[in-house]
Design an enzyme around this catalytic site. Structure first.
Site, mmCIF file in Angstrom:
data_model
loop_
_atom_site.group_PDB
_atom_site.id
_atom_site.type_symbol
_atom_site.label_atom_id
_atom_site.label_comp_id
_atom_site.label_asym_id
_atom_site.label_seq_id
_atom_site.Cartn_x
_atom_site.Cartn_y
_atom_site.Cartn_z
ATOM 1 N N LYS A 6 -3.629 3.474 8.280
ATOM 2 C CA LYS A 6 -4.498 3.647 7.062
ATOM 3 C C LYS A 6 -6.016 3.537 6.920
ATOM 4 O O LYS A 6 -6.639 4.394 6.867
ATOM 5 C CB LYS A 6 -3.479 3.413 5.739
ATOM 6 N N ARG A 34 1.055 0.884 -4.453
ATOM 7 C CA ARG A 34 2.082 0.508 -3.810
ATOM 8 C C ARG A 34 3.122 0.467 -4.687
ATOM 9 O O ARG A 34 4.503 0.036 -3.751
ATOM 10 C CB ARG A 34 1.819 -0.688 -3.065
ATOM 11 N N ARG A 80 -3.534 -6.089 16.416
ATOM 12 C CA ARG A 80 -4.641 -5.948 15.307
ATOM 13 C C ARG A 80 -5.564 -7.102 15.409
ATOM 14 O O ARG A 80 -5.282 -8.220 15.341
ATOM 15 C CB ARG A 80 -4.115 -5.582 13.961
ATOM 16 N N ARG A 118 -5.178 -11.564 11.278
ATOM 17 C CA ARG A 118 -4.811 -11.913 9.979
ATOM 18 C C ARG A 118 -3.689 -12.857 9.518
ATOM 19 O O ARG A 118 -2.806 -12.968 10.252
ATOM 20 C CB ARG A 118 -4.498 -10.492 9.312
ATOM 21 N N ARG A 159 6.885 -7.435 4.759
ATOM 22 C CA ARG A 159 6.149 -6.378 4.548
ATOM 23 C C ARG A 159 6.808 -4.919 4.660
ATOM 24 O O ARG A 159 6.363 -3.939 3.661
ATOM 25 C CB ARG A 159 4.551 -6.402 5.095
HETATM 26 P P1 ADP Z 1 -1.999 -3.179 5.458
HETATM 27 O O1 ADP Z 1 -3.230 -2.842 6.052
HETATM 28 O O2 ADP Z 1 -1.155 -4.038 6.531
HETATM 29 O O3 ADP Z 1 -0.795 -2.047 4.768
HETATM 30 P P2 ADP Z 1 -3.413 -4.249 3.359
HETATM 31 O O4 ADP Z 1 -4.406 -5.046 3.871
HETATM 32 O O5 ADP Z 1 -3.317 -3.076 2.598
HETATM 33 O O6 ADP Z 1 -2.196 -4.389 4.134
HETATM 34 O O7 ADP Z 1 -2.541 -5.395 1.979
HETATM 35 C C1 ADP Z 1 -2.538 -6.601 2.560
HETATM 36 C C2 ADP Z 1 -1.702 -7.340 1.475
HETATM 37 O O8 ADP Z 1 -2.452 -7.295 -0.062
HETATM 38 C C3 ADP Z 1 -0.508 -6.891 1.023
HETATM 39 O O9 ADP Z 1 0.698 -7.193 1.766
HETATM 40 C C4 ADP Z 1 -0.236 -7.252 -0.399
HETATM 41 O O10 ADP Z 1 0.274 -8.642 -0.496
HETATM 42 C C5 ADP Z 1 -1.672 -7.210 -1.105
HETATM 43 N N1 ADP Z 1 -1.736 -5.892 -1.555
HETATM 44 C C6 ADP Z 1 -2.615 -4.996 -1.178
HETATM 45 N N2 ADP Z 1 -2.672 -3.795 -1.973
HETATM 46 C C7 ADP Z 1 -1.762 -4.163 -2.838
HETATM 47 C C8 ADP Z 1 -1.202 -3.462 -4.000
HETATM 48 N N3 ADP Z 1 -1.784 -2.093 -4.300
HETATM 49 N N4 ADP Z 1 -0.445 -4.008 -4.587
HETATM 50 C C9 ADP Z 1 0.167 -5.305 -4.679
HETATM 51 N N5 ADP Z 1 -0.249 -5.910 -3.433
HETATM 52 C C10 ADP Z 1 -1.368 -5.543 -2.710
HETATM 53 P P1 ADP Z 2 -3.029 -0.158 8.159
HETATM 54 O O1 ADP Z 2 -4.577 -0.030 7.290
HETATM 55 O O2 ADP Z 2 -2.018 1.100 7.832
HETATM 56 O O3 ADP Z 2 -2.285 -1.261 8.035
HETATM 57 P P2 ADP Z 2 -4.771 -0.131 10.624
HETATM 58 O O4 ADP Z 2 -5.489 0.913 10.263
HETATM 59 O O5 ADP Z 2 -5.280 -1.598 10.114
HETATM 60 O O6 ADP Z 2 -3.434 0.222 9.812
HETATM 61 O O7 ADP Z 2 -4.192 -0.131 11.974
HETATM 62 C C1 ADP Z 2 -3.200 -0.947 12.412
HETATM 63 C C2 ADP Z 2 -3.757 -1.510 13.897
HETATM 64 O O8 ADP Z 2 -3.620 -0.417 14.739
HETATM 65 C C3 ADP Z 2 -5.158 -1.762 14.201
HETATM 66 O O9 ADP Z 2 -5.306 -2.617 15.083
HETATM 67 C C4 ADP Z 2 -5.707 -0.546 14.509
HETATM 68 O O10 ADP Z 2 -6.967 -0.631 15.449
HETATM 69 C C5 ADP Z 2 -4.600 0.307 15.462
HETATM 70 N N1 ADP Z 2 -4.644 1.674 15.198
HETATM 71 C C6 ADP Z 2 -4.834 2.538 14.223
HETATM 72 N N2 ADP Z 2 -4.541 3.854 14.443
HETATM 73 C C7 ADP Z 2 -4.066 3.927 15.688
HETATM 74 C C8 ADP Z 2 -3.607 4.927 16.817
HETATM 75 N N3 ADP Z 2 -3.631 6.186 16.154
HETATM 76 N N4 ADP Z 2 -3.255 4.727 17.836
HETATM 77 C C9 ADP Z 2 -3.135 3.408 18.417
HETATM 78 N N5 ADP Z 2 -3.567 2.300 17.557
HETATM 79 C C10 ADP Z 2 -4.145 2.580 16.132
#
Ligand code: ADP
Ligand code: ADP
Ligand code: ZN
Length: 208
Positions: free
Chosen positions: A13, A88, A122, A154, A165
Site C-alpha cells: 500500500k 481499518r 522491509r 520497524r 497484524r
Molecule cells: P502496514 O504498512 O504494515 O499495513 P501501518 O504502517 O499502516 O502498517 O500501521 C502500523 C500500525 O499502526 C498498525 O499495526 C496499527 O497498530 C497502527 N494503525 C495504523 N493505522 C491504523 C488505523 N486506521 N486504526 C488503528 N490502528 C492503526
Molecule cells: P504496506 O504499506 O502495505 O505495509 P509497503 O509498501 O511498505 O506495504 O511494502 C512492504 C514491503 O514490500 C516493502 O519493503 C516494499 O519495498 C516491498 N514491496 C512493495 N511492493 C512490492 C512489489 N510489488 N514487489 C516486491 N516488493 C514490494
C-alpha cells in the site's frame, strides 16, 4: 476524487500510495506513519500508542479518527486525498463517512506467504520512504536514497507481531471490502512494483 488503499500489512500500500501521490499531485495521509512519528517524538499520543503498535493491535477507533481528521483539517484536499491505512475497521469507516466522501477503494491482494517475505525484507526511513532488501534496495546499503538518513527495521516486524497484524487485518479490516461493495477495485499485488503501479493507473484510467 478521494481514495482509500486496503490490503494486508506488507501488501504494498505505502509503496503504491507514494507513486499515486506523485502522479495525481494530491496529498495523502498514512496513519501508520503518523503514529510512528508521534512515537519517535514521544508526544502524548505517541506514548499512548507505542505498546499497541509493538503488539500489532489496532489503536482505538476514536483515537485514530481524531488524529486523522485533525490532519485533514490542516490540508488542502480540494483536489482529492489518498488515505493509506485508514479505515481499518467498520467503525472507522462510519466515522469517516461523516467528514469525507470516498470515491474509490484500491484493494491490493497478496497471499500470506508473500506478505511475510515482503515484511521480512522491509527497511524504512524516518522520512516515510520504504525499501526492500531484495525487491527494492536503496542505492547505498542501509541509507535512504531520498534524504540520506539511516534505514531501520520497524518494531512491529517480529514474527509474532506480524502474525497478529495479519489476524487483526482478517478480523477487523477485511470486512471493509464488503462494506464498500462496488467502489472496490481489486489489484493483484504479486507483480513487481512498476507492474502493480501500471495496473492501478490502468484501472483508474490514468495514462502513464
Ligand atoms: P502496514 O504498512 O504494515 O499495513 P501501518 O504502517 O499502516 O502498517 O500501521 C502500523 C500500525 O499502526 C498498525 O499495526 C496499527 O497498530 C497502527 N494503525 C495504523 N493505522 C491504523 C488505523 N486506521 N486504526 C488503528 N490502528 C492503526
Ligand atoms: P504496506 O504499506 O502495505 O505495509 P509497503 O509498501 O511498505 O506495504 O511494502 C512492504 C514491503 O514490500 C516493502 O519493503 C516494499 O519495498 C516491498 N514491496 C512493495 N511492493 C512490492 C512489489 N510489488 N514487489 C516486491 N516488493 C514490494
Ligand atoms: Zn528518507
Amino acid at each position: 476524487m478521494n481514495y482509500i488503499f486496503l490490503g494486508m500489512p506488507g501488501s504494498g500500500k505505502g509503496t503504491q500510495v507514494e507513486l499515486l501521490v506523485k502522479k495525481l499531485n494530491i496529498p495523502m495521509i498514512s496513519t501508520g506513519n503518523l503514529f510512528r512519528k508521534n512515537i519517535k517524538n514521544e508526544t502524548k499520543l505517541g506514548l499512548k500508542v507505542k505498546d499497541i503498535l509493538e503488539k500489532g493491535d489496532l489503536v482505538p477507533d476514536k483515537v485514530t479518527f481524531e488524529m486523522m481528521s485533525a490532519e485533514i483539517k490542516n490540508m488542502d484536499i480540494s483536489q482529492g486525498l489518498i488515505l493509506d491505512g485508514y479505515p481499518r475497521s467498520l467503525r472507522q469507516a462510519e466515522l469517516l463517512k461523516d467528514i469525507l466522501n470516498i470515491d474509490i477503494i484500491l484493494n491490493i491482494e497478496l497471499s500470506e506467504d508473500q506478505v511475510l517475505l515482503r515484511i521480512g525484507g522491509r527497511r524504512t526511513c524516518k522520512c516515510g520512504e520504504t525499501y526492500h532488501l531484495k525487491f527494492n534496495p536503496p542505492q547505498k546499503e542501509g541509507v535512504c536514497d531520498k534524504c540520506g538518513q539511516e534505514l531501520y527495521i520497524r518494531d512491529d516486524a517480529q514474527e509474532e507481531t506480524i502474525k497478529n497484524r495479519i489476524k487483526v487485518y482478517k478480523e477487523q479490516t477485511e470486512p471493509l471490502i464488503k462494506y464498500y461493495g462496488d467502489k472496490v477495485i481489486n489489484i493483484d499485488g504479486n507483480p513487481s512494483i512498476p507492474e502493480v503501479t501500471e495496473e492501478i493507473f490502468r484501472k483508474l484510467g490514468i495514462s502513464d
